[in-house]
Write a protein that holds these residues in place. Structure first.
Motif, PDB file in Angstrom:
ATOM      1  N   LYS A  64       0.827  -1.208   0.000  1.00 17.62           N
ATOM      2  CA  LYS A  64       0.000   0.000   0.000  1.00 17.62           C
ATOM      3  C   LYS A  64       0.859   1.255   0.000  1.00 17.62           C
ATOM      4  O   LYS A  64       0.582   2.218  -0.730  1.00 17.62           O
ATOM      5  N   LEU A  65       1.906   1.254   0.812  1.00 12.01           N
ATOM      6  CA  LEU A  65       2.807   2.402   0.883  1.00 12.01           C
ATOM      7  C   LEU A  65       3.428   2.683  -0.481  1.00 12.01           C
ATOM      8  O   LEU A  65       3.464   3.833  -0.946  1.00 12.01           O
ATOM      9  N   PHE A  66       3.908   1.633  -1.130  1.00  8.14           N
ATOM     10  CA  PHE A  66       4.556   1.783  -2.435  1.00  8.14           C
ATOM     11  C   PHE A  66       3.554   2.248  -3.492  1.00  8.14           C
ATOM     12  O   PHE A  66       3.817   3.206  -4.224  1.00  8.14           O
ATOM     13  N   LYS A  67       2.395   1.611  -3.556  1.00 10.02           N
ATOM     14  CA  LYS A  67       1.406   1.978  -4.569  1.00 10.02           C
ATOM     15  C   LYS A  67       0.894   3.396  -4.357  1.00 10.02           C
ATOM     16  O   LYS A  67       0.734   4.157  -5.313  1.00 10.02           O
ATOM     17  N   ASP A  68       0.646   3.776  -3.115  1.00  3.97           N
ATOM     18  CA  ASP A  68       0.153   5.126  -2.834  1.00  3.97           C
ATOM     19  C   ASP A  68       1.159   6.184  -3.269  1.00  3.97           C
ATOM     20  O   ASP A  68       0.775   7.277  -3.705  1.00  3.97           O
ATOM     21  N   SER A  69       2.444   5.876  -3.159  1.00  3.45           N
ATOM     22  CA  SER A  69       3.472   6.847  -3.556  1.00  3.45           C
ATOM     23  C   SER A  69       3.457   7.102  -5.060  1.00  3.45           C
ATOM     24  O   SER A  69       3.951   8.132  -5.527  1.00  3.45           O
ATOM     25  N   LEU A  70       2.880   6.167  -5.807  1.00  2.35           N
ATOM     26  CA  LEU A  70       2.849   6.286  -7.266  1.00  2.35           C
ATOM     27  C   LEU A  70       1.545   6.900  -7.776  1.00  2.35           C
ATOM     28  O   LEU A  70       1.256   6.834  -8.971  1.00  2.35           O
ATOM     29  N   PHE A  71       0.790   7.510  -6.876  1.00  3.78           N
ATOM     30  CA  PHE A  71      -0.494   8.104  -7.261  1.00  3.78           C
ATOM     31  C   PHE A  71      -0.379   9.087  -8.440  1.00  3.78           C
ATOM     32  O   PHE A  71      -1.226   9.076  -9.340  1.00  3.78           O
ATOM     33  N   PRO A  72       0.669   9.945  -8.503  1.00  2.00           N
ATOM     34  CA  PRO A  72       0.761  10.859  -9.651  1.00  2.00           C
ATOM     35  C   PRO A  72       0.837  10.147 -11.001  1.00  2.00           C
ATOM     36  O   PRO A  72       0.503  10.727 -12.033  1.00  2.00           O
ATOM     37  N   PHE A  73       1.270   8.892 -11.001  1.00  2.91           N
ATOM     38  CA  PHE A  73       1.369   8.128 -12.241  1.00  2.91           C
ATOM     39  C   PHE A  73       0.167   7.214 -12.467  1.00  2.91           C
ATOM     40  O   PHE A  73      -0.315   7.067 -13.581  1.00  2.91           O
ATOM     41  N   LEU A  74      -0.300   6.581 -11.399  1.00  2.00           N
ATOM     42  CA  LEU A  74      -1.366   5.583 -11.530  1.00  2.00           C
ATOM     43  C   LEU A  74      -2.761   6.152 -11.317  1.00  2.00           C
ATOM     44  O   LEU A  74      -3.741   5.605 -11.829  1.00  2.00           O
ATOM     45  N   GLY A  75      -2.871   7.243 -10.560  1.00  2.00           N
ATOM     46  CA  GLY A  75      -4.184   7.803 -10.271  1.00  2.00           C
ATOM     47  C   GLY A  75      -4.995   6.891  -9.368  1.00  2.00           C
ATOM     48  O   GLY A  75      -4.474   5.986  -8.717  1.00  2.00           O
TER      49      GLY A  75
END
Length: 244
Positions: A64-75
């Motif tokens: 979750k920590l890793f995926k949330d950090s990629l929000f600008p790319f993944l939305g």
């Protein structure tokens, strides 16, 4: 398991029989069996279950920590298939921890091993995986460079005129359970452009502590009178881990 027969479906337990809904249909079965929470916490025979639960919870938090950090790319993607693949990825990385006892294995220790890093590098978040045959990531300078990027070799989506490229570096601090994303400038490459070198450099502070995970983000664009509009469908953009 038996089907309930009657006008009003029952839900609950009556005289040792569980009544509940399964796939929209009322069913019933004898109550009991399975494991209680108390047994899982205390029984010696449940030790392996406790070990798996502990490690699973750790991997889930890191994911979750890793995926949330990629929000600008993944939305805001609600993609269960991606969630499952990410969970499998971090469980595999955790398994690369050969130092800790079972039940105490950690993703961070797995990432210190070559096998753990190898599982992460090349992980593609999306169906659209950009070929990186001419790309190279330099961890010391947090720079990714295409030595000979050929846009004509790609199958552009209908209406797309450009491909945008951007490097992101996630600094994953698993001691503090924090993550920060640092991004390069975005570079646009024209659909009919000649092969060219494309350098992408993300400025990461020297005092940034944690694993530095580099991801390559790419998206098709349409040029409409000088304004660029990004494609949001699954085959219109992508994200790929290119270095650790």
């Amino acid at each position: 398991m038996a089907k309930q027969v009657g006008i009003i479906p029952l839900v609950g337990t009556i005289d040792g029989v569980n009544f509940y809904m399964r796939k929209g249909k009322p069913v019933a079965r004898k109550a009991g069996g399975g494991f209680t929470g108390k047994a899982i916490k205390n029984s010696a025979t449940m030790e392996r279950v406790r070990e798996n639960n502990s490690e699973f919870g750790h991997c889930s938090r890191v994911k979750k920590l890793f995926k949330d950090s990629l929000f600008p790319f993944l939305g805001k993607q609600r993609n269960e298939e991606l969630q499952g693949r990410l969970m499998k990825l971090f469980i595999g990385i955790k398994n690369a921890d050969l130092v800790s006892e079972r039940g105490q294995r950690k993703v961070g220790l797995g990432l210190q091993q070559a096998d753990g890093k190898a599982l992460l590098v090349g992980f593609c978040f999306t169906p659209f995986c950009l070929p990186t045959d001419t790309g190279f990531y330099d961890a010391a300078s947090t720079t990714y460079t295409f030595s000979d990027f050929a846009p004509k070799s790609l199958k552009f989506l209908t209406g797309a005129t450009h491909l945008e490229l951007q490097l992101g570096v996630v600094v994953l601090d698993l001691e503090q359970m924090k993550a920060s994303l640092f991004r390069s400038d975005a570079v646009r490459v024209a659909k009919n452009g000649a092969p060219q070198a494309v350098p992408l450099a993300a400025a990461v502070p020297n005092d940034a502590s944690g694993f530095k995970i580099a991801v390559l983000h790419y998206r098709y664009l349409q040029d409409v009178n000088g304004a660029f509009y990004g494609f949001h469908e699954q085959n219109g953009f992508g994200l790929l881990v290119v270095g650790v």
